[in-house]
Design a protein around this motif. Structure first.
Motif, short mmCIF file in Angstrom:
data_model
loop_
_atom_site.label_atom_id
_atom_site.label_comp_id
_atom_site.label_asym_id
_atom_site.label_seq_id
_atom_site.Cartn_x
_atom_site.Cartn_y
_atom_site.Cartn_z
N THR A 193 0.82 -1.21 0.00
CA THR A 193 0.00 0.00 0.00
C THR A 193 0.86 1.26 0.00
O THR A 193 0.59 2.21 -0.74
CB THR A 193 -0.93 0.01 1.23
N ALA A 194 1.91 1.26 0.82
CA ALA A 194 2.78 2.44 0.93
C ALA A 194 3.45 2.76 -0.40
O ALA A 194 3.48 3.92 -0.84
CB ALA A 194 3.83 2.21 2.01
N HIS A 200 2.06 6.36 -7.23
CA HIS A 200 0.98 6.90 -8.05
C HIS A 200 0.53 8.29 -7.62
O HIS A 200 -0.46 8.81 -8.15
CB HIS A 200 -0.22 5.95 -8.01
N THR A 201 1.26 8.92 -6.68
CA THR A 201 0.90 10.28 -6.26
C THR A 201 2.09 11.24 -6.25
O THR A 201 1.90 12.45 -6.15
CB THR A 201 0.30 10.29 -4.84
N ALA A 202 3.33 10.71 -6.32
CA ALA A 202 4.56 11.50 -6.19
C ALA A 202 4.65 12.15 -4.81
O ALA A 202 5.28 13.19 -4.62
CB ALA A 202 4.65 12.58 -7.28
N CYS A 203 4.00 11.52 -3.83
CA CYS A 203 3.99 12.05 -2.46
C CYS A 203 5.34 11.89 -1.78
O CYS A 203 6.01 10.86 -1.95
CB CYS A 203 2.95 11.30 -1.63
N ALA A 204 5.72 12.86 -0.97
CA ALA A 204 6.87 12.73 -0.09
C ALA A 204 6.42 11.98 1.17
O ALA A 204 5.23 11.90 1.46
CB ALA A 204 7.40 14.11 0.28
N ARG A 205 7.39 11.44 1.92
CA ARG A 205 7.06 10.68 3.13
C ARG A 205 6.24 11.51 4.11
O ARG A 205 5.27 11.01 4.70
CB ARG A 205 8.34 10.23 3.84
N SER A 206 6.62 12.78 4.28
CA SER A 206 5.93 13.62 5.26
C SER A 206 4.47 13.87 4.89
O SER A 206 3.65 14.20 5.75
CB SER A 206 6.66 14.96 5.40
N ASP A 207 4.14 13.73 3.61
CA ASP A 207 2.77 13.94 3.15
C ASP A 207 1.97 12.64 3.10
O ASP A 207 0.81 12.61 3.51
CB ASP A 207 2.76 14.58 1.76
N VAL A 208 2.59 11.57 2.65
CA VAL A 208 1.85 10.33 2.44
C VAL A 208 1.35 9.74 3.75
O VAL A 208 0.30 9.09 3.79
CB VAL A 208 2.72 9.31 1.65
N ALA A 269 6.68 10.22 9.55
CA ALA A 269 7.49 10.19 8.33
C ALA A 269 8.77 9.40 8.55
O ALA A 269 9.17 8.60 7.70
CB ALA A 269 7.80 11.62 7.88
N ASN A 270 9.42 9.61 9.72
CA ASN A 270 10.65 8.86 10.01
C ASN A 270 10.37 7.38 10.20
O ASN A 270 11.16 6.53 9.80
CB ASN A 270 11.32 9.43 11.27
N GLY A 271 9.22 7.09 10.81
CA GLY A 271 8.83 5.69 11.00
C GLY A 271 8.63 4.99 9.66
O GLY A 271 9.04 3.83 9.48
N LEU A 272 8.01 5.69 8.71
CA LEU A 272 7.81 5.12 7.38
C LEU A 272 9.15 4.92 6.69
O LEU A 272 9.38 3.92 6.02
CB LEU A 272 6.91 6.02 6.54
N GLY A 273 10.05 5.90 6.84
CA GLY A 273 11.38 5.78 6.23
C GLY A 273 12.13 4.56 6.74
O GLY A 273 12.77 3.84 5.97
N SER A 286 18.49 -2.88 -2.07
CA SER A 286 19.23 -2.01 -1.15
C SER A 286 19.40 -0.58 -1.69
O SER A 286 19.57 0.36 -0.91
CB SER A 286 20.60 -2.61 -0.84
N LYS A 287 19.36 -0.40 -3.00
CA LYS A 287 19.52 0.94 -3.58
C LYS A 287 18.24 1.78 -3.51
O LYS A 287 18.28 2.99 -3.65
CB LYS A 287 19.95 0.85 -5.05
N CYS A 288 17.12 1.11 -3.28
CA CYS A 288 15.82 1.79 -3.33
C CYS A 288 15.45 2.40 -1.98
O CYS A 288 15.80 1.87 -0.92
CB CYS A 288 14.73 0.82 -3.77
N ALA A 289 14.73 3.53 -2.03
CA ALA A 289 14.26 4.20 -0.83
C ALA A 289 12.95 4.92 -1.16
O ALA A 289 12.56 5.01 -2.33
CB ALA A 289 15.29 5.20 -0.32
N ALA A 290 12.28 5.42 -0.13
CA ALA A 290 10.97 6.06 -0.32
C ALA A 290 11.03 7.21 -1.32
O ALA A 290 10.17 7.34 -2.19
CB ALA A 290 10.43 6.54 1.03
N HIS A 291 12.04 8.06 -1.21
CA HIS A 291 12.10 9.25 -2.07
C HIS A 291 12.27 8.88 -3.54
O HIS A 291 11.85 9.64 -4.43
CB HIS A 291 13.26 10.15 -1.64
#
Length: 362
Positions: A193-194, A200-208, A269-273, A286-291
């Motif tokens: 879901t995350a 599909h929204t280009a949301c940043a962690r702090s927004d999503v 946001a930090n918890g999601l990160g 390992s190269k992938c991240a939320a941003h």
């Protein structure tokens, strides 16, 4: 209009924001911070206690500082309008680097700081360009504050250049990496879901982490970017992708936010990160991240032929500069393809326009 609440939370001021939503702030002797949560709720109480501890630690540390030192300058900066006006998340980021600086060099006298001293303070970061640039940025802000309050007449960091870093920033997820992630995490999982939400929204962690059913308006997703809140109004209003709609339709309607924790609390946001780091590592990414998902969404839009302004409507950027960073490769590839199509068309047209050679027959 702001007014003080005279109940069990001394120092709390209530006010209405531009959306007529009631908000709360803790203020005391120059210390100020936003208190999130419904008034009197467990979340509100935790945030209030954290604010009081922050105020007390600042007051305890201030008298012990030696006048004219970097330590004393930091105490002054924390009380400055520039720092107080920052968002809590930005304050936390700044404090981490400033406190490292205080621990290592808090005893140094500000008036004695020269350009060569600043360069010396940056030497240990030469092999880490980003860390060096962060240290330089904090030093620059502190020394600017020193000039503003009259401790010094010039800023010794002026003219010291940042080191070049990886211009591409966070890795952009490829289609293959997305496929691998979705093979590892099936629909219905929080991880799935995350990623679908950010992709599909280009949301940043702090927004999503704040998105919920209240943000869906007639098949569209609407929210205000947290990063620009209080500075400028950037309202995101985008259509809901059919694949994302399928994912959201599986979620209970009584959820406060789409990415709630197991205990029913809003995820930070930090918890999601942190969770994303574990999910990606477990999936062998390992190269992938939320941003990188935000960049992947912008890249997909660019590859589909969206203009920079159209991409900005999704990402919330107010300047095309960052869009060029986010989707620059895709844009260049698309432009190259368009240029190639024009080249072929021109070459084909030239063949028909060639003059007939001598002796040719009709």
């Amino acid at each position: 209009m702001a007014h003080r609440i005279k109940r069990e939370f001394p120092g709390i001021t209530a006010y209405f924001d531009r959306h007529q939503k009631r908000r709360y702030r803790f203020r005391k002797k120059g210390f100020s911070t936003e208190i999130h949560g419904e008034y009197g709720s467990d979340d509100f109480c935790r945030n209030y206690e954290r604010a009081v501890r922050g105020y007390r630690s600042q007051e305890i540390g201030a008298p012990a500082t030696k006048r004219g030192t970097i330590n004393a300058l930091i105490v002054s900066y924390y009380k400055s309008p520039e720092f107080i006006s920052l968002k809590d998340s930005t304050k936390s980021t700044y404090r981490r680097e400033i406190e490292r600086l205080r621990e290592e060099h808090g005893h140094r006298v500000v008036k004695q700081m020269k350009r060569q001293h600043v360069i010396k303070l940056l030497e240990s970061f030469t092999d880490r360009p980003s860390a060096r640039n962060n240290r330089l940025r904090m030093l620059r802000m502190l020394m600017n504050h020193s000039v503003e309050i009259g401790w010094t007449t010039s800023n010794p960091t002026t003219g010291i250049k940042k080191m070049r870093t990886n211009a591409n920033g966070f890795h952009t997820w490829t289609e293959g990496e997305l496929k691998r992630f979705f093979e590892y995490y099936k629909a219905g999982s929080v991880a799935h879901t995350a990623v679908m939400l950010m992709l599909h929204t280009a949301c940043a962690r702090s927004d999503v982490v704040k998105l919920g059913w209240q943000n869906l308006k007639g098949g569209r997703l609407q929210y205000q970017r947290q990063k620009t809140e209080g500075v400028s109004t950037v309202l995101i209003d985008i259509p809901l992708h059919p694949e994302l709609r399928e994912v959201l339709d599986r979620l209970p309607r009584d959820k406060l936010t789409f990415l709630e924790t197991r205990s029913g609390q809003s995820r930070s946001a930090n918890g999601l990160g942190t969770a994303m780091r574990k999910w990606c590592n477990d999936a062998g990414l390992s190269k992938c991240a939320a941003h990188g998902l935000r960049k992947a969404c912008a890249t997909r839009l660019a590859e589909a032929g969206a203009t920079e302004r159209e991409i900005m409507a999704w990402t919330g950027h107010t300047s095309p500069t960052m869009v060029q960073v986010y989707a620059g490769k895709a844009r260049r590839g698309l432009l190259a393809d368009h240029g190639f199509e024009k080249l072929l068309k021109n070459e084909q047209g030239s063949k028909f326009d060639e003059p007939k050679t001598k002796g040719s027959t009709k």
